[in-house]
Design a protein around this motif. Sequence first.
Motif, PDB file in Angstrom:
ATOM      1  N   ALA A   1       3.037  79.165  38.205  1.00  0.00           N
ATOM      2  CA  ALA A   1       2.765  80.143  39.425  1.00  0.00           C
ATOM      3  C   ALA A   1       1.377  80.959  38.899  1.00  0.00           C
ATOM      4  O   ALA A   1       0.573  81.218  39.784  1.00  0.00           O
ATOM      5  CB  ALA A   1       3.817  81.149  39.837  1.00  0.00           C
ATOM      6  N   GLU A   2       1.157  81.327  37.545  1.00  0.00           N
ATOM      7  CA  GLU A   2      -0.096  82.061  37.403  1.00  0.00           C
ATOM      8  C   GLU A   2      -1.188  81.050  37.263  1.00  0.00           C
ATOM      9  O   GLU A   2      -2.345  81.497  37.609  1.00  0.00           O
ATOM     10  CB  GLU A   2       0.118  82.917  36.135  1.00  0.00           C
ATOM     11  N   VAL A   3      -0.942  79.796  36.822  1.00  0.00           N
ATOM     12  CA  VAL A   3      -2.147  78.929  36.750  1.00  0.00           C
ATOM     13  C   VAL A   3      -2.534  78.461  38.163  1.00  0.00           C
ATOM     14  O   VAL A   3      -3.722  78.564  38.429  1.00  0.00           O
ATOM     15  CB  VAL A   3      -1.560  77.658  35.963  1.00  0.00           C
ATOM     16  N   LEU A   4      -1.481  78.339  38.941  1.00  0.00           N
ATOM     17  CA  LEU A   4      -1.688  78.118  40.515  1.00  0.00           C
ATOM     18  C   LEU A   4      -2.714  79.399  40.933  1.00  0.00           C
ATOM     19  O   LEU A   4      -3.700  79.256  41.845  1.00  0.00           O
ATOM     20  CB  LEU A   4      -0.753  77.890  41.327  1.00  0.00           C
ATOM     21  N   ARG A   5      -2.397  80.523  40.752  1.00  0.00           N
ATOM     22  CA  ARG A   5      -2.888  81.840  41.236  1.00  0.00           C
ATOM     23  C   ARG A   5      -4.439  81.944  41.021  1.00  0.00           C
ATOM     24  O   ARG A   5      -5.368  81.970  41.524  1.00  0.00           O
ATOM     25  CB  ARG A   5      -2.251  82.990  40.942  1.00  0.00           C
ATOM     26  N   LYS A   6      -4.558  81.460  39.593  1.00  0.00           N
ATOM     27  CA  LYS A   6      -6.184  81.634  39.164  1.00  0.00           C
ATOM     28  C   LYS A   6      -6.752  80.442  39.786  1.00  0.00           C
ATOM     29  O   LYS A   6      -8.181  80.550  40.192  1.00  0.00           O
ATOM     30  CB  LYS A   6      -6.120  81.552  37.530  1.00  0.00           C
ATOM     31  N   ALA A   7      -6.229  79.225  39.930  1.00  0.00           N
ATOM     32  CA  ALA A   7      -6.731  78.131  40.557  1.00  0.00           C
ATOM     33  C   ALA A   7      -7.284  78.356  41.955  1.00  0.00           C
ATOM     34  O   ALA A   7      -8.318  78.164  42.402  1.00  0.00           O
ATOM     35  CB  ALA A   7      -5.879  77.024  40.464  1.00  0.00           C
ATOM     36  N   LEU A   8      -6.471  79.049  42.737  1.00  0.00           N
ATOM     37  CA  LEU A   8      -6.736  79.425  44.014  1.00  0.00           C
ATOM     38  C   LEU A   8      -7.839  80.403  43.989  1.00  0.00           C
ATOM     39  O   LEU A   8      -8.695  80.281  45.070  1.00  0.00           O
ATOM     40  CB  LEU A   8      -5.400  79.995  44.763  1.00  0.00           C
ATOM     41  N   ILE A   9      -7.959  81.522  43.181  1.00  0.00           N
ATOM     42  CA  ILE A   9      -9.157  82.296  43.364  1.00  0.00           C
ATOM     43  C   ILE A   9     -10.427  81.635  42.898  1.00  0.00           C
ATOM     44  O   ILE A   9     -11.381  81.800  43.862  1.00  0.00           O
ATOM     45  CB  ILE A   9      -8.596  83.423  42.198  1.00  0.00           C
ATOM     46  N   TYR A  10     -10.437  80.723  41.922  1.00  0.00           N
ATOM     47  CA  TYR A  10     -11.625  80.108  41.633  1.00  0.00           C
ATOM     48  C   TYR A  10     -12.097  78.981  42.771  1.00  0.00           C
ATOM     49  O   TYR A  10     -13.171  78.797  43.211  1.00  0.00           O
ATOM     50  CB  TYR A  10     -11.525  79.049  40.197  1.00  0.00           C
ATOM     51  N   ALA A  11     -10.977  78.378  43.404  1.00  0.00           N
ATOM     52  CA  ALA A  11     -11.433  77.568  44.488  1.00  0.00           C
ATOM     53  C   ALA A  11     -11.846  78.312  45.555  1.00  0.00           C
ATOM     54  O   ALA A  11     -12.937  77.727  46.332  1.00  0.00           O
ATOM     55  CB  ALA A  11      -9.971  76.835  44.966  1.00  0.00           C
TER      56      ALA A  11
ATOM     57  N   SER B   1      -1.334  86.276  48.646  1.00  0.00           N
ATOM     58  CA  SER B   1      -1.773  87.579  47.806  1.00  0.00           C
ATOM     59  C   SER B   1      -3.278  87.386  47.372  1.00  0.00           C
ATOM     60  O   SER B   1      -3.760  88.407  47.136  1.00  0.00           O
ATOM     61  CB  SER B   1      -0.872  87.246  46.517  1.00  0.00           C
ATOM     62  N   THR B   2      -3.996  86.043  47.387  1.00  0.00           N
ATOM     63  CA  THR B   2      -5.126  86.087  47.087  1.00  0.00           C
ATOM     64  C   THR B   2      -6.025  85.728  48.022  1.00  0.00           C
ATOM     65  O   THR B   2      -7.309  85.675  48.082  1.00  0.00           O
ATOM     66  CB  THR B   2      -5.166  84.877  46.030  1.00  0.00           C
ATOM     67  N   ASN B   3      -5.377  85.681  49.407  1.00  0.00           N
ATOM     68  CA  ASN B   3      -6.173  85.585  50.470  1.00  0.00           C
ATOM     69  C   ASN B   3      -7.024  84.537  50.666  1.00  0.00           C
ATOM     70  O   ASN B   3      -8.420  84.366  50.728  1.00  0.00           O
ATOM     71  CB  ASN B   3      -7.050  86.752  51.089  1.00  0.00           C
ATOM     72  N   THR B   4      -6.441  83.148  50.019  1.00  0.00           N
ATOM     73  CA  THR B   4      -7.337  82.043  50.134  1.00  0.00           C
ATOM     74  C   THR B   4      -6.603  80.944  50.733  1.00  0.00           C
ATOM     75  O   THR B   4      -5.458  80.900  51.297  1.00  0.00           O
ATOM     76  CB  THR B   4      -7.154  81.621  48.486  1.00  0.00           C
ATOM     77  N   HIS B   5      -7.387  79.880  51.043  1.00  0.00           N
ATOM     78  CA  HIS B   5      -6.973  78.449  51.876  1.00  0.00           C
ATOM     79  C   HIS B   5      -6.242  77.676  50.990  1.00  0.00           C
ATOM     80  O   HIS B   5      -6.605  77.420  49.920  1.00  0.00           O
ATOM     81  CB  HIS B   5      -8.282  77.929  52.327  1.00  0.00           C
ATOM     82  N   LEU B   6      -5.221  77.240  51.397  1.00  0.00           N
ATOM     83  CA  LEU B   6      -4.232  76.422  50.818  1.00  0.00           C
ATOM     84  C   LEU B   6      -3.764  75.243  51.626  1.00  0.00           C
ATOM     85  O   LEU B   6      -3.450  75.357  52.681  1.00  0.00           O
ATOM     86  CB  LEU B   6      -2.854  77.209  50.299  1.00  0.00           C
TER      87      LEU B   6
END
Length: 426
Positions: A159-169, A223-228
């Motif tokens: 889950a932490e890898v995904l969270r970071k990926a969402l922020i970068y994306a 939590s990251t306010n990103t598009h998924l």
Amino acid sequence: MRTVIRNGYVIAPSNDFEGFADVSIVDGVIEMVGDVEGVSIDEEIDATGLVVAPGFVDIHAHLRDPGFTYKETIETGMRAAVKGGFTAICCMPNTNPTIDNIQTVEYIKSKAANVGICDVYPIGTITKGEKGEELTDMMSLKEAGCVAFSDDGRPVMNAEVLRKALIYAEDLNVPLTLHEEDLNISGDGVVNEGKIAFELGLKGIPNVSESSIIARDVEIAKSTNTHLHICHVSTKESIDVLKKAKMDSGRITFEVTPHHLSLTDEEIKDYNTFAKVNPPLRSKEDVKAVHGAFSLGLVDAIATDHAPHDEDSKRCTIQNAAFGISGFETAFAVVNTYLVETGVVSLADAIALMTVKPARIFHLDTGTLNEGSSANIVLIDKNREWVVDRNKFVSKGKNTPYHDKKLKGAIVKTFYKGMIVYSEEV
């Protein structure tokens, strides 16, 4: 050079146009949609009785190249795509090597450009080698031409890898498009968990394997306010999760596939490996829930998940058979037969879900008949009935559960930049 498509029924979802009109093409670009009069015309194409629509856009396909060219090549995949009416396809990164480096991106783009019959957009991996551990250099991959990122075929379990990926994306303004599956739950399952799996003595994959990870990833995206973007949604529980997620946030999108909206796990009776796919074909209740999602306006795109395989990968025990269905050449007919003809959606809405709507999710400049856009167009006979013959597929992958099934809706011609790149055999 001016070409005019005459007498067709035009459906152009990007500008809410539907009706009889001419489509004028000048030097590969759409000049106008309307009555074309008083100008010199070099070529006329009669579309009487046909629907004229934007070329389809597929945001989830597997071209198997590099590494698995015995299953498909970029060229055979592109030719299968245009036969199915697709003029833009986004290819998933689970190749060999995976699309986690600039050289592989350039290889795909170069081969696609040499074929030159449709647009091919690479999707990069989220993690190096799709191992779920170390993030790729998304910025470099985007600059090289990747339009989205996915570890498709593999969920991002950390889950932490995904969270970071969402922020970068989010910083790069590109979507993550996720295969959602809890590997600890699905394990070595091969088909949908249920009555059919029990009768066949097969290990099943339960619905919660998909819906639980979707719920987790929706919360991380919030939590990251990103598009998924969520791939190939197949279960009632997943639809319930996504319905609530869309009420809470406008930044969650999802796709469904033609096979999940039309077939159930009844297809795996007699150990039919051509119906083995991941996520698996589900129950009648799940298919009904997917249909209900269309009625509620929840579905953002229809994508094929075109997954071609060689005969040896399917002509074996169902436990050992590869997951996947070859989907380009039947996609529109399945959607038309099981959604449009049954009244679940209108033809215009179905076309929107296969053109401009998926294009917008991935920020692609395609899927429209707007003035000045590339003349990527499909001519459709929506009333033509035909029987699927896998042996006539252009794709190397003949793996389809629709073989010998009667479908309604045929692709007559496909134009790419004004050129006819597919014309049916009469």
